[in-house]
Design an enzyme around this catalytic site. Structure first.
Site, PDB file in Angstrom:
ATOM      1  N   GLU A 225       0.872  -1.178   0.000  1.00 30.04           N
ATOM      2  CA  GLU A 225       0.000   0.000   0.000  1.00 30.04           C
ATOM      3  C   GLU A 225       0.907   1.226   0.000  1.00 30.04           C
ATOM      4  O   GLU A 225       1.425   1.626   1.042  1.00 30.04           O
ATOM      5  CB  GLU A 225      -0.927  -0.020   1.223  1.00 30.04           C
ATOM      6  N   CYS A 259      -1.485   9.463   2.408  1.00 28.31           N
ATOM      7  CA  CYS A 259      -1.153   8.850   1.119  1.00 28.31           C
ATOM      8  C   CYS A 259      -2.206   9.135   0.053  1.00 28.31           C
ATOM      9  O   CYS A 259      -1.927   9.008  -1.137  1.00 28.31           O
ATOM     10  CB  CYS A 259      -0.959   7.345   1.283  1.00 28.31           C
TER      11      CYS A 259
END
Length: 509
Positions: A225, A259
């Protein structure tokens, strides 16, 4: 509150080497086998209890790790953000664990088949520093739901949060169920080299490459991720003022250290000045003060503060136009508090570092565009982001944008909407990651679907595939292949083999 069954005490393993903990967990898994749904749910409940019983301690640790991070921001982003996802996972464990029977046609031939969801075994989870609690707890809950044992490596950058989690874990778990590892980059590197049954990493693309390389030595499958420069497109017919206000708020969540933060914004070239003015007004309205504002999250450490400042300063030195929204009477950026004011950068060129590196701070880059096809061409020529944002109506232009670009997810008119559905997968693609989690996707990530087939027939079905071959087998194969060939050519609408056939127009098919 530990309910483990191993004879080895928690104290014996609290400071044990990660390799020894891995072996302890693997032996426990082999000995006890896949856990029941009740055990899996109980482990998830203890994981939640570890967090919820110690909220004040976690808020304090996270605030001290960042220097400035508000209690409300911590509770909302770190704690509230995980609860619905974990509750959804917990409530579906029994359903997801059930074996699946393949199509009943096999039973007509005396074959009994099942696809059984089985745990992988021991899962390693490496957490980031920007959400150091949520982004280890959510994948750990998914791994527990799938029936695995879990080892967590916390980020050394948020050292207080890491140490708190390491110290609390033995109060809620036997180390054969869950163990928390802390330490610097050397410990992290060694962690990635362990022969886990699966390794889950959240962090930068650069480190993700190192993690995958280390895991490959043991053929350990990985879920990555990662981050990415998340683009935002302001549609030609968008409400510029409303879009700017929303984007300004979105960029400042956790000080831009997310993110899925918007990183750079494509704006119609004839409206970019109006958008920049509205963006500045949005920043000023949201943060009339920065220096003493507890809601304004600081850069997590000096290294990240220096990195973001360098991106801004280098862009300015190379000709970019930089506007920093500094409240009256304040001196910013401030190295003592590690606070950088909201910053808007324009007129960049592709050779600037700020054009290619993920900023991960309170900075937005503006890019003008003449046609939407120019935006699509730009995005198609680079790495796929974790999220692509669109501000404007969801009409033909939006559908074309989704169809012709690649990203982990797409959100329209709001921040990170692709993460809101509890049963929707979340993950990147290409440089922004591989694999997914949350909801059923998380259970699937940490599960092996094993096909179990058996028969009680008085003869061997597969004997037909072994020599010597009966004469009739040649005839059966010939008939089957001719039928397959005719069927394929009929679908293509052309005769003869080897002929190139033009593909149908996907817009009209």
């Amino acid at each position: 509150m530990s309910t483990g069954t191993t004879e080895q005490s928690v104290g014996d393993t609290a400071s044990a080497a990660p390799a020894a903990i891995l072996e302890l967990q693997r032996q426990a898994y082999v000995r006890e086998g896949p856990p029941s749904a009740v055990v899996r749910q109980h482990r998830i409940d203890r994981l939640l209890a570890m967090v919820l019983d110690n909220l004040d301690a976690y808020v304090d640790a996270l605030a001290r790790d960042f220097g400035t991070r508000s209690r409300t921001g911590i509770l909302f982003a770190e704690i509230m953000g995980m609860l619905s996802t974990i509750e959804h996972t917990r409530s579906h464990i029994g359903k997801w664990m059930r074996p699946r029977n393949p199509k009943p046609i096999a039973r007509l031939y005396g074959i009994r088949a099942q696809v059984q969801p089985t745990p992988l075994g021991v899962v390693g989870i490496i957490g980031p520093w920007n959400f150091p609690l949520q982004l280890v707890v959510v994948p750990a809950a998914a791994a527990f739901a799938a029936g695995n044992r879990v080892m967590i490596k916390m980020s050394e950058i948020t050292a207080r949060t890491a140490e708190l989690t390491r110290s609390l874990a033995p109060e809620y778990f036997d180390p054969s169920e869950l163990a928390v590892v802390t330490g610097g980059p050397d410990v992290g590197a060694a962690f990635t080299e362990l022969p886990f049954d699966h390794l889950f990493f959240t962090g930068s693309t650069r480190v993700g490459r190192l993690v995958q390389r280390a895991a490959s030595a043991n053929l350990v499958p990985v879920t990555l991720e990662l981050g990415g420069k998340n683009p935002v497109v302001v549609a030609p017919n968008a409400d510029v003022t409303r879009a700017a206000a929303r984007i300004a708020r979105a960029r400042m969540i956790n000080g831009g250290q997310v993110c899925v933060s918007p990183d750079y914004v494509f704006v119609p070239e004839d409206r970019i000045d109006a958008f920049a003015d509205a963006l500045g007004a949005g920043f000023r309205n949201t943060f009339p003060a920065v220096a003493a504002n507890e809601d304004y999250t600081a850069c997590v450490d000096q290294a990240n503060y220096d990195r973001v400042r360098a991106l801004i300063d280098e862009a300015r030195a190379q000709g970019a136009r930089v506007e920093q929204i500094v409240p009256p009477g304040e001196t910013l950026p401030d190295p003592s508090t590690r606070k950088i004011p909201p910053t808007v950068v324009r007129d960049i060129t592709d050779d600037m570092r700020i054009a290619t590196e993920e900023i991960f701070g309170p900075v937005l880059v503006l890019r003008p565009y003449a046609k939407l096809t120019d935006v699509v061409d730009h995005l198609s020529g680079g790495h796929a982001p974790l999220v692509a944002y669109w501000y404007g109506p969801g009409g033909r232009d939006f559908r074309a944008f989704v169809r012709n670009t690649r990203s982990g997810g797409v959100s329209r008119n709001d921040f990170a909407l692709n993460m809101f559905p509890e049963d929707a997968p979340f993950g990147g693609v290409g440089a922004s990651g591989m694999g997914a989690y949350r909801g059923k996707a998380g259970f699937d990530t940490f599960t092996h679907y094993r096909t179990v087939v058996g028969t009680d027939l008085p003869f061997v079905i597969t004997a037909l595939a072994a020599p010597p071959f009966p004469r009739f087998i040649h005839r059966v194969i010939d008939i089957a292949l001719r039928a397959a060939h005719r069927r394929t050519r009929r679908r293509l609408g052309a005769r003869g083999s080897g002929r190139r056939v033009q593909a149908p127009d996907s817009k009209n098919s």
